[in-house]
Design a protein around this motif. Structure first.
Motif, PDB file in Angstrom:
ATOM      1  N   ASN A   1     -25.090  16.019 -47.099  1.00 43.21           N
ATOM      2  CA  ASN A   1     -25.858  15.121 -46.247  1.00 43.21           C
ATOM      3  C   ASN A   1     -25.369  15.198 -44.802  1.00 43.21           C
ATOM      4  OD1 ASN A   1     -23.483  13.747 -46.264  1.00 43.21           O
ATOM      5  ND2 ASN A   1     -24.184  12.038 -47.530  1.00 43.21           N
ATOM      6  N   HIS A   2     -26.054  14.483 -43.962  1.00 42.36           N
ATOM      7  CA  HIS A   2     -25.779  14.562 -42.533  1.00 42.36           C
ATOM      8  C   HIS A   2     -24.375  14.050 -42.193  1.00 42.36           C
ATOM      9  CE1 HIS A   2     -26.680  14.714 -38.305  1.00 42.36           C
ATOM     10  NE2 HIS A   2     -26.319  13.451 -38.156  1.00 42.36           N
ATOM     11  N   GLU A   3     -23.933  13.013 -42.865  1.00 44.07           N
ATOM     12  CA  GLU A   3     -22.616  12.429 -42.572  1.00 44.07           C
ATOM     13  C   GLU A   3     -21.479  13.400 -42.890  1.00 44.07           C
ATOM     14  OE1 GLU A   3     -20.072   9.776 -40.988  1.00 44.07           O
ATOM     15  OE2 GLU A   3     -22.259   9.578 -41.023  1.00 44.07           O
ATOM     16  N   SER A   4     -21.558  14.087 -44.020  1.00 44.29           N
ATOM     17  CA  SER A   4     -20.498  15.029 -44.368  1.00 44.29           C
ATOM     18  C   SER A   4     -20.537  16.260 -43.466  1.00 44.29           C
ATOM     19  CB  SER A   4     -20.596  15.436 -45.839  1.00 44.29           C
ATOM     20  OG  SER A   4     -21.821  16.092 -46.083  1.00 44.29           O
TER      21      SER A   4
ATOM     22  N   ILE B   1     -13.885  17.914 -37.890  1.00 41.34           N
ATOM     23  CA  ILE B   1     -12.614  18.501 -38.331  1.00 41.34           C
ATOM     24  C   ILE B   1     -12.467  19.912 -37.768  1.00 41.34           C
ATOM     25  CG2 ILE B   1     -11.366  19.343 -40.363  1.00 41.34           C
ATOM     26  CD1 ILE B   1     -12.518  16.918 -41.875  1.00 41.34           C
ATOM     27  N   TYR B   2     -13.541  20.669 -37.803  1.00 43.73           N
ATOM     28  CA  TYR B   2     -13.541  22.033 -37.271  1.00 43.73           C
ATOM     29  C   TYR B   2     -13.246  22.034 -35.769  1.00 43.73           C
ATOM     30  CZ  TYR B   2     -15.497  26.656 -36.143  1.00 43.73           C
ATOM     31  OH  TYR B   2     -15.691  27.924 -35.692  1.00 43.73           O
ATOM     32  N   LEU B   3     -13.914  21.141 -35.042  1.00 48.58           N
ATOM     33  CA  LEU B   3     -13.702  21.044 -33.604  1.00 48.58           C
ATOM     34  C   LEU B   3     -12.271  20.603 -33.291  1.00 48.58           C
ATOM     35  CD1 LEU B   3     -15.433  21.381 -31.041  1.00 48.58           C
ATOM     36  CD2 LEU B   3     -15.817  18.917 -31.115  1.00 48.58           C
ATOM     37  N   GLY B   4     -11.749  19.654 -34.051  1.00 48.87           N
ATOM     38  CA  GLY B   4     -10.380  19.197 -33.849  1.00 48.87           C
ATOM     39  C   GLY B   4      -9.368  20.304 -34.107  1.00 48.87           C
ATOM     40  N   ALA B   5      -9.621  21.114 -35.126  1.00 47.68           N
ATOM     41  CA  ALA B   5      -8.711  22.218 -35.433  1.00 47.68           C
ATOM     42  C   ALA B   5      -8.716  23.255 -34.313  1.00 47.68           C
ATOM     43  CB  ALA B   5      -9.114  22.865 -36.756  1.00 47.68           C
TER      44      ALA B   5
END
Length: 51
Positions: free
Chosen positions: A2-5, A12-16
């Motif tokens: 879904n959109h939230e996940s 998480i990807y951007l933070g990494a």
């Protein structure tokens, strides 16, 4: 999924990516500072020795 996940995975990807970038910049800064200090000390000794 879904959109939230999807949004959470993207964050998480951007933070990494940001974390890896900061580590690279921090490491490069430390490396540049250590080499510039050693270059300055050798440069001073070279300037003092020729005369």
């Amino acid at each position: 999924m879904n959109h939230e996940s999807d949004r959470r995975a993207f964050m998480i990807y951007l933070g990494a990516i940001l974390l890896v970038g900061l580590v690279i910049v921090f490491g490069a800064t430390l490396s540049w500072n250590s080499t510039s200090r050693s270059d300055q000390s050798t440069q001073f000794s070279r300037e003092a020795n020729p005369s």
